[in-house]
Design a protein around this motif. Structure first.
Motif, PDB file in Angstrom:
ATOM      1  N   VAL A  28       0.833  -1.214   0.000  1.00  0.00           N
ATOM      2  CA  VAL A  28       0.000   0.000   0.000  1.00  0.00           C
ATOM      3  C   VAL A  28       0.868   1.267   0.000  1.00  0.00           C
ATOM      4  O   VAL A  28       0.761   2.094  -0.908  1.00  0.00           O
ATOM      5  CB  VAL A  28      -0.952   0.025   1.223  1.00  0.00           C
ATOM      6  N   LEU A  29       1.732   1.408   1.003  1.00  0.00           N
ATOM      7  CA  LEU A  29       2.507   2.643   1.118  1.00  0.00           C
ATOM      8  C   LEU A  29       3.524   2.822  -0.009  1.00  0.00           C
ATOM      9  O   LEU A  29       3.602   3.898  -0.622  1.00  0.00           O
ATOM     10  CB  LEU A  29       3.217   2.692   2.472  1.00  0.00           C
ATOM     11  N   PHE A  30       4.321   1.789  -0.277  1.00  0.00           N
ATOM     12  CA  PHE A  30       5.338   1.913  -1.322  1.00  0.00           C
ATOM     13  C   PHE A  30       4.715   2.147  -2.702  1.00  0.00           C
ATOM     14  O   PHE A  30       5.155   3.032  -3.441  1.00  0.00           O
ATOM     15  CB  PHE A  30       6.253   0.688  -1.329  1.00  0.00           C
ATOM     16  N   PRO A  31       3.698   1.367  -3.087  1.00  0.00           N
ATOM     17  CA  PRO A  31       3.068   1.627  -4.384  1.00  0.00           C
ATOM     18  C   PRO A  31       2.460   3.026  -4.487  1.00  0.00           C
ATOM     19  O   PRO A  31       2.450   3.618  -5.570  1.00  0.00           O
ATOM     20  CB  PRO A  31       1.979   0.545  -4.468  1.00  0.00           C
ATOM     21  N   TYR A  32       1.962   3.561  -3.370  1.00  0.00           N
ATOM     22  CA  TYR A  32       1.411   4.915  -3.388  1.00  0.00           C
ATOM     23  C   TYR A  32       2.480   5.918  -3.801  1.00  0.00           C
ATOM     24  O   TYR A  32       2.225   6.832  -4.593  1.00  0.00           O
ATOM     25  CB  TYR A  32       0.846   5.285  -2.013  1.00  0.00           C
ATOM     26  N   VAL A  33       3.692   5.755  -3.269  1.00  0.00           N
ATOM     27  CA  VAL A  33       4.795   6.659  -3.614  1.00  0.00           C
ATOM     28  C   VAL A  33       5.125   6.555  -5.101  1.00  0.00           C
ATOM     29  O   VAL A  33       5.234   7.562  -5.803  1.00  0.00           O
ATOM     30  CB  VAL A  33       6.043   6.355  -2.764  1.00  0.00           C
ATOM     31  N   LEU A  34       5.293   5.345  -5.576  1.00  0.00           N
ATOM     32  CA  LEU A  34       5.670   5.161  -6.977  1.00  0.00           C
ATOM     33  C   LEU A  34       4.577   5.655  -7.924  1.00  0.00           C
ATOM     34  O   LEU A  34       4.872   6.236  -8.971  1.00  0.00           O
ATOM     35  CB  LEU A  34       5.968   3.675  -7.235  1.00  0.00           C
ATOM     36  N   LYS A  35       3.335   5.459  -7.556  1.00  0.00           N
ATOM     37  CA  LYS A  35       2.208   5.882  -8.389  1.00  0.00           C
ATOM     38  C   LYS A  35       2.134   7.401  -8.516  1.00  0.00           C
ATOM     39  O   LYS A  35       1.802   7.946  -9.578  1.00  0.00           O
ATOM     40  CB  LYS A  35       0.905   5.336  -7.795  1.00  0.00           C
ATOM     41  N   ASN A  36       2.450   8.105  -7.434  1.00  0.00           N
ATOM     42  CA  ASN A  36       2.276   9.557  -7.402  1.00  0.00           C
ATOM     43  C   ASN A  36       3.583  10.332  -7.500  1.00  0.00           C
ATOM     44  O   ASN A  36       3.582  11.571  -7.399  1.00  0.00           O
ATOM     45  CB  ASN A  36       1.548   9.956  -6.113  1.00  0.00           C
TER      46      ASN A  36
END
Length: 202
Positions: A28-36
């Protein structure tokens, strides 16, 4: 009743796998960073962007020459021996699970936006709140020591399904106190808390 020594003064907890599911951070947290990431970086001023590149490069410089992240960075350099943007640096550091202060600070700032918007809600194990209440009732102080920045820690515990639970904690520590694999880090934390290392259970 938590399995901690009866006379412990301070319980020092990690986050991943202790208070919070590892999958929450990883999925959840890591993908959020990469996505945004691209959108977040595009809103930075030139000065902010330059400062970020300097801090990320410092993260790389602190790694051993043979570290996979440094090897990957060298392979990504252009003919002039430079890198094109901070997104490349962030992606390489995260792909190699580097726990560096500059990277963690950036992630923390991005997560703040996600928690504020309600897109992110911190995960807690079901037995964590009862443990915190037990510690409070029994005079055991609870502190957090995680590779995630202090700001990121407070965001996670300030936005949980149970609401803001930050009042349960007596202190927060991150990589600015040293690596979790170094004994000196725990001496530094104990000193900051005003107790002997033997009185802290990690």
């Amino acid at each position: 009743i938590p399995l901690v020594p009866r006379d412990s003064k301070i319980l020092l907890l990690d986050i991943e796998g202790t208070t919070t599911s590892i999958s929450f951070v990883k999925d959840v947290l890591f993908p959020y960073v990469l996505k945004n990431l691209d959108e977040y970086l595009s809103k930075m001023s030139v000065e902010e962007g330059n400062t970020l590149q300097d801090t990320l490069r410092a993260d790389f410089d602190a790694l051993p020459e043979t570290h996979p992240a440094r090897v990957q960075l060298k392979a990504a350099l252009d003919n002039n021996g430079s890198y094109s943007n901070s997104a490349d640096l962030v992606n390489i550091l995260m792909a190699n699970d580097v726990k560096a202060t500059g990277l963690k600070a950036l992630q923390g700032k991005m997560w703040k936006a996600g928690y504020t918007s309600g897109e992110l809600i911190g995960h807690l194990y079901s037995d964590f709140i009862p443990m915190l209440k037990w510690a409070k009732d029994n005079g055991v102080k609870v502190c957090i020591y995680s590779s995630g920045s202090i700001a990121a820690q407070k965001l996670l515990f300030g936005h949980t399904p149970e609401g803001d639970i930050t009042s349960y904690f007596s202190g927060h520590f991150d990589t600015t106190s040293g690596s979790k694999r170094e004994a000196a880090s725990y001496g530094t934390i104990a000193k900051a808390l005003g107790v002997a290392p033997k009185d802290v259970i990690f």
